[in-house]
Each structure stands twice: as C-alpha cells, then as structure tokens.
Design a protein around this motif. Structure first.
Motif, mmCIF file in Angstrom:
data_model
loop_
_atom_site.group_PDB
_atom_site.id
_atom_site.type_symbol
_atom_site.label_atom_id
_atom_site.label_comp_id
_atom_site.label_asym_id
_atom_site.label_seq_id
_atom_site.Cartn_x
_atom_site.Cartn_y
_atom_site.Cartn_z
ATOM 1 N N ASN A 1 0.827 -1.208 0.000
ATOM 2 C CA ASN A 1 0.000 0.000 0.000
ATOM 3 C C ASN A 1 0.864 1.262 0.000
ATOM 4 N N ASP A 2 1.892 1.293 0.848
ATOM 5 C CA ASP A 2 2.762 2.470 0.875
ATOM 6 C C ASP A 2 3.594 2.574 -0.401
ATOM 7 N N TRP A 3 3.961 1.441 -0.993
ATOM 8 C CA TRP A 3 4.696 1.506 -2.248
ATOM 9 C C TRP A 3 3.826 2.085 -3.364
ATOM 10 N N ALA A 4 2.563 1.678 -3.409
ATOM 11 C CA ALA A 4 1.668 2.173 -4.452
ATOM 12 C C ALA A 4 1.318 3.647 -4.256
ATOM 13 N N ASP A 5 1.294 4.126 -3.000
ATOM 14 C CA ASP A 5 0.914 5.510 -2.705
ATOM 15 C C ASP A 5 2.123 6.402 -2.434
ATOM 16 N N TYR B 1 -6.311 -5.059 -4.756
ATOM 17 C CA TYR B 1 -6.851 -3.889 -4.047
ATOM 18 C C TYR B 1 -5.812 -2.774 -3.956
ATOM 19 N N ASP B 2 -4.581 -3.098 -3.579
ATOM 20 C CA ASP B 2 -3.561 -2.064 -3.398
ATOM 21 C C ASP B 2 -3.129 -1.430 -4.716
ATOM 22 N N ALA C 1 -13.736 -5.416 -2.752
ATOM 23 C CA ALA C 1 -12.497 -6.172 -2.585
ATOM 24 C C ALA C 1 -12.150 -6.346 -1.114
ATOM 25 N N MET C 2 -12.372 -5.332 -0.304
ATOM 26 C CA MET C 2 -12.119 -5.453 1.133
ATOM 27 C C MET C 2 -13.036 -6.492 1.761
ATOM 28 N N ALA C 3 -14.301 -6.506 1.375
ATOM 29 C CA ALA C 3 -15.227 -7.497 1.916
ATOM 30 C C ALA C 3 -14.835 -8.905 1.486
#
Length: 301
Positions: free
Chosen positions: A150-154, A213-214, A226-228
C-alpha cells in the motif's frame, strides 16, 4: 424633605456643618506652603550619555564573544541523554531502521488479524489446532504484505500529503518495500501449503485480492467489495485449515491396528500311525492305504 448636601451649600439644615467647612483650615495651609516653596526649574530633557548607549549596544557582542561552556550543549545540538538517530558514519542506526519498518508495516495493528482465523474455526464448531495456527500465520503475512504494498503504491501521493511516511522521508526505499511485500506473500502461501491443499486453495485468491486492491481497486468503486472479499476469504481460510487438520487427526486415530505377524511355520511332521497300518509303503489295491494280507504257501502232503 429638604435635600442635604455633603459640602454644606444652600439648603443645608442648621447645626450640621458640611465637609468643606471641616477641611477648610487644612486646605488653606496647603495653599500657603505652595506659595512659599520655590518652583523647580523646567529645562530640556536630560540626554542619555553616549557611554551608556555604547555599553547597551555592546552587550550582545560581548555575550557572543564569551566562550561556550563545555558542559552546556550548543544551540541545535541534541540533549546529553538523547540518542542520535544516526550512527557515527552518518547512516541510520539499527533502532531507527526498525522503527521505520514498524511504521511501514503498521505492527501495532497486527493483533487484530488472528481474530478472523479464530472466528472461522469457531464457525465450524472446532477447537483451534495446528491448522488454525498456520492460518493465523498466513493471515499475518498477507496483511503485512498488503501494508508494505500500500505504501509503495501511494509513494507519490504520500510525498505531497504525508512526507513523514517511511518511503517519502527516505528511511525506506521503494524497492525495499516492494521486495518485502513479495517475500511476505510467498511466506504466507508457504504456511498455507503446510496446512493442506484446501487451505492453499483459499490463500491464493486471498493474496490475489490483496494485491489487486492495493494496485488497482483501492480508488475505484470496487474497493469496498475487494475489502469485503478479503475478509470473507480470511474467515474461510481459518475454517478450512482447522477442519483439514481436525479431519487428519480423526482419521489417524480411527485407523485399525496392524495385524500381528503370523508365526513362522516349520516342516510338518506326521503323527503316530493308527494300529493295523504298517510304517512302510502301502501295497495292494486298497486306496485307503491298508496293507493287503500275505498269502502263505501250502505245504505238500
């Protein structure tokens, strides 16, 4: 009623003197003293001495020229008891690197992950076993992989809005974060394989959902779905791994014991012969093996 004044003016009743009448002698004495005393000469304001100005402007220079106290840290230096975040060679210390990785992986939220696997085992009505522990390990690894990814993508968005994060601040490189996400995903799938093929069949789509998702679905309408799905797969992983392990243990306990090996058989010895049977080979036509009677020759005469 007639109004009464404090200063004894008109309309004051007789027999009650006012305040002015009482303080009149003192006022006259004060006025006489003012006339007798000479007035103080009034001249221009006294200028400030140049030496005093020089002394006042000189004070900051003298303070700056004062040698620093060796026991007192200079401005900008860390306190004596504080540890520097960098080592002697300028690189971040081990403690600073560990803190950066803990911030990247959000270690403080890991304790909320095992609940899904335990809830899945409880939904099947089974007690936690070794399969449950493997499912918990798989969930933790995939969760941490999602945090790093997540941090890599953002990283570009964080550089503008959250520059204190580990990747924008330079404490962790983007390549290291992406490598950590891949290693954690592979470790989680390996743990799921140890729990059995059914658990691995659930862990693979769970890992794919985390990466999708990420990388793609987070900022779209499919993000909540996707989270669900990830939460449902995590519950299913705990139930599947626990049931697989419980079935294996039950089958092992119900397996019948192996039969005892038969004793070794030696050569067979015949028993004692019945009466009327000779020990030698049987003669005659009898199929039962009975001995034929012998004929005796007749004597002549």
């Amino acid at each position: 009623m007639t109004p009464v004044t404090l200063l004894g003016r008109a309309g004051e009743p007789a027999g009650r003197p006012g305040l002015r009448a009482l303080f009149a002698p003192g006022l006259r004495v004060t006025a006489g003293l003012r006339r007798l005393l000479p007035a103080a000469p009034q001249g221009p304001a006294t200028p400030v001495a140049p030496a005093a100005v020089a002394v006042r402007t000189d004070r900051p220079a003298r303070a700056a020229a004062t040698p620093p106290d060796p026991g007192r840290p200079a401005a900008g230096d860390p306190a004596p008891g504080a540890r520097s975040a960098r080592s002697r060679d300028g690189r971040p210390s081990t403690r600073a690197r560990l803190r950066a990785w803990a911030e990247l992986l959000r270690v403080s939220a890991v304790l909320s992950v095992p609940g899904d696997a335990l809830a899945g085992a409880a939904a099947r009505g089974l007690r936690p076993n070794r399969g449950t522990l493997l499912a918990v390990g798989t969930s933790v690894c995939l969760y941490e992989a999602g945090m790093a990814l997540n941090d890599w993508a953002d990283r570009d968005e964080d550089a503008a809005e959250r520059p204190h994060r580990p990747i924008p601040s330079g404490r962790i490189s983007p390549a290291a974060a992406l490598t950590a996400a891949g290693v954690l995903t592979a470790t989680g799938l390996a743990l799921a394989a140890r729990a059995g093929r059914p658990a691995l069949a659930v862990a693979v789509p769970l890992a794919a959902t985390v990466w999708a998702y990420d990388l793609r679905l987070k900022h779209t309408r499919l993000g909540p779905a996707a989270m669900a799905a990830a939460r449902a797969l995590d519950l299913t992983l705990g139930a599947t791994a626990t049931a697989t392990r419980a079935g294996a243990e039950a089958g092992h306990s119900r397996q019948p014991p192996a039969p005892a090996p038969a004793p070794a058989r030696g050569p067979r010895h015949p028993g004692p012969l019945p009466a009327g049977r000779a020990a030698g080979p049987a003669t005659g036509a009898g199929s039962g093996g009975a001995a034929a009677p012998r004929r005796t020759p007749r004597s002549a005469g």
